[in-house]
Design an enzyme around this catalytic site. Structure first.
Site, PDB file in Angstrom:
ATOM      1  CG  PHE A 126      -1.980   1.066   1.131  1.00 26.51           C
ATOM      2  CD1 PHE A 126      -3.069   0.908   0.298  1.00 26.51           C
ATOM      3  CD2 PHE A 126      -1.871   2.233   1.869  1.00 26.51           C
ATOM      4  CE1 PHE A 126      -4.047   1.890   0.196  1.00 26.51           C
ATOM      5  CE2 PHE A 126      -2.845   3.221   1.775  1.00 26.51           C
ATOM      6  CZ  PHE A 126      -3.926   3.055   0.937  1.00 26.51           C
ATOM      7  CG  ASP A 197      -0.541  -1.473   7.198  1.00 23.33           C
ATOM      8  OD1 ASP A 197      -1.618  -1.624   7.815  1.00 23.33           O
ATOM      9  OD2 ASP A 197      -0.359  -0.546   6.390  1.00 23.33           O
ATOM     10  CE1 TYR A 222      -9.287   3.656   6.593  1.00 22.58           C
ATOM     11  CE2 TYR A 222      -8.392   5.137   8.246  1.00 22.58           C
ATOM     12  CZ  TYR A 222      -8.246   4.439   7.070  1.00 22.58           C
ATOM     13  OH  TYR A 222      -7.063   4.498   6.366  1.00 22.58           O
ATOM     14  CE  LYS A 223      -8.570   0.454   5.051  1.00 26.93           C
ATOM     15  NZ  LYS A 223      -7.377   0.058   4.383  1.00 26.93           N
ATOM     16  NE  ARG A 370     -10.449  -2.541  -1.615  1.00 25.03           N
ATOM     17  CZ  ARG A 370      -9.685  -1.787  -0.833  1.00 25.03           C
ATOM     18  NH1 ARG A 370      -8.444  -2.158  -0.555  1.00 25.03           N
ATOM     19  NH2 ARG A 370     -10.136  -0.649  -0.347  1.00 25.03           N
TER      20      ARG A 370
END
Length: 411
Positions: A126, A197, A222-223, A370
């Protein structure tokens, strides 16, 4: 597709996690498959934020730092997240953003290996992970080298110059995971430190950081933790690494922040990785999402995630044959996280068109759609219905419009 509809009804009727769906605010006629970029709003969050704002802030004012336990929220919520990632109390703190915590982890690792000058990651990681490494190289004047190598070459690149290796557990596009314990052991055999991560893992797959002997880890709120847009992130360090230097030596990381000493003395425990004043509203929202996650059985979450992904792969097979979609995630459930990526030449346009049909997915450059699979609020029926709507987009070529070709600032 008709056979799959009957199959999903049976799965939904026996789903042990079905009760959690009503705990989220879900817009009518919207199938939300973007859960790994921003989770849905828990019903209890609005009341919690209202109470935090109106009573704790409005009435309690400054006294709420103690009376409402604002000042200890980073540690309290961190201890809760620790239960989700296989850590002990006092090894996780909620603070800042994922990017800032990556910087802290990398520089902490460098402080523990001062004789080494290389920090290593894999290409296709990422971008923020690589960007933070590049920033450290630039700031060091080139003394620290940020190195990225192809995934297949990463372990061979670890050598006596490597201070730390930064890896994402579940790849943000393909959902391919790395084996944490085995990879960490290999990295440490060369004297380097392993940083993970966990942004696409926490709350979606089972984790045991202590058992894997991980050195440092970070993750977002937040996921899958449903903490809201820009929710605070978390930082993990086992107690053996609490003596590492925190380069961002802000006042909340001080041993006695309210003694207002001129010189910096780091806190002795995980609190040393705090920095500035805790973001109380963000912490309050995140705690609701974390508490909700702790009510669920993590094994059941993983089982449902696997089953939903298998169902989507089955439902997408005809569309792959007819319309050119290609699965880029592993077909083997043991080799993927909780999202699926499908490549298509018109992936961006299709993702935009899907929204008009009430399906929210996300696009990842250059050509991947996705689909986030969040077991707590998705039904199996949502998966089949989403694929049916995608098929309509393809049949009607509704994606082939000028307004869908212009890339938005956020994808």
């Amino acid at each position: 597709m008709t056979d799959l509809v009957g199959k999903t009804r049976a799965l939904d009727d026996t789903d042990p996690l079905a009760k959690f769906r009503k705990r989220f605010h879900l817009p009518d006629n919207v199938i939300y498959l973007d859960g790994n970029s921003l989770g849905c709003l828990p019903i209890d969050t609005s009341a919690r934020l209202s109470d935090t704002v109106e009573r704790e802030w409005g009435e309690g004012l400054i006294t709420s730092w103690l009376d409402a336990e604002w000042s200890t929220a980073p540690r309290r919520i961190g201890d809760k997240i620790a239960q989700l990632i296989g850590a002990k109390p006092g090894e996780v703190i909620v603070t800042d953003s994922t990017s800032i915590n990556l910087f802290k982890a990398l520089t902490a690792a460098l402080s523990l290996r001062p004789e080494r000058t290389h920090i290593l990651t894999e290409t296709t990681n990422f971008p923020t992970d690589s960007y933070m490494m590049q920033g450290i190289e630039t700031f060091s004047g080139g003394r620290i080298k940020a190195i990225a190598v192809p995934p297949s070459e990463l372990l061979d690149a670890v050598d006596g110059n490597t201070a730390a290796v930064l890896l994402t557990h579940v790849h943000y596009k393909t959902a391919l995971p790395r084996e944490i314990a085995k990879t960490t052991k290999y990295i440490q055999q060369s004297g380097a430190l392993a940083i993970w991560d966990l942004s696409h893992s926490t709350g979606a797959v089972e984790l045991d950081l202590d058992a894997a002997n991980v050195d440092f880890a970070v993750g977002c709120g937040y996921k899958y933790l449903n903490g809201g847009p820009g929710a605070p992130a978390f930082f993990y360090a086992p107690k053996r690494n609490h003596h590492a230097q925190s380069v961002l030596s802000g006042w909340f990381g001080h041993a006695k922040p309210f003694d207002f000493e001129e010189g910096y003395r780091p806190a002795l425990g995980i609190e040393r990785f705090l920095c500035g004043t805790p973001p109380v509203l963000g912490l309050a929202a995140l705690e609701v999402g974390v508490d909700l996650m702790l009510e669920a059985d993590t094994t059941q979450i993983r089982q449902k995630s696997v089953a939903m992904a298998d169902l989507m792969i089955e439902a997408m097979a005809p569309l792959c044959d007819r319309y050119g979609f290609a699965l880029v995630s592993p077909s083997n459930a043991a080799e993927r996280g909780s999202h699926l990526g499908f490549a298509h030449a018109n992936a961006y346009e299709i993702t935009q068109a899907l929204r008009a049909y009430g399906v929210i997915a996300d696009f990842r450059t250059p050509d991947v759609i996705r689909f986030g699979l969040t077991p707590l609020y998705l039904e199996y029926g949502d998966i089949v219905e989403a694929v049916a709507r995608l098929e309509k987009v393809c049949v009607e070529r509704s994606w082939d419009k000028p307004e869908y070709r212009t890339r938005a600032a956020v994808t």
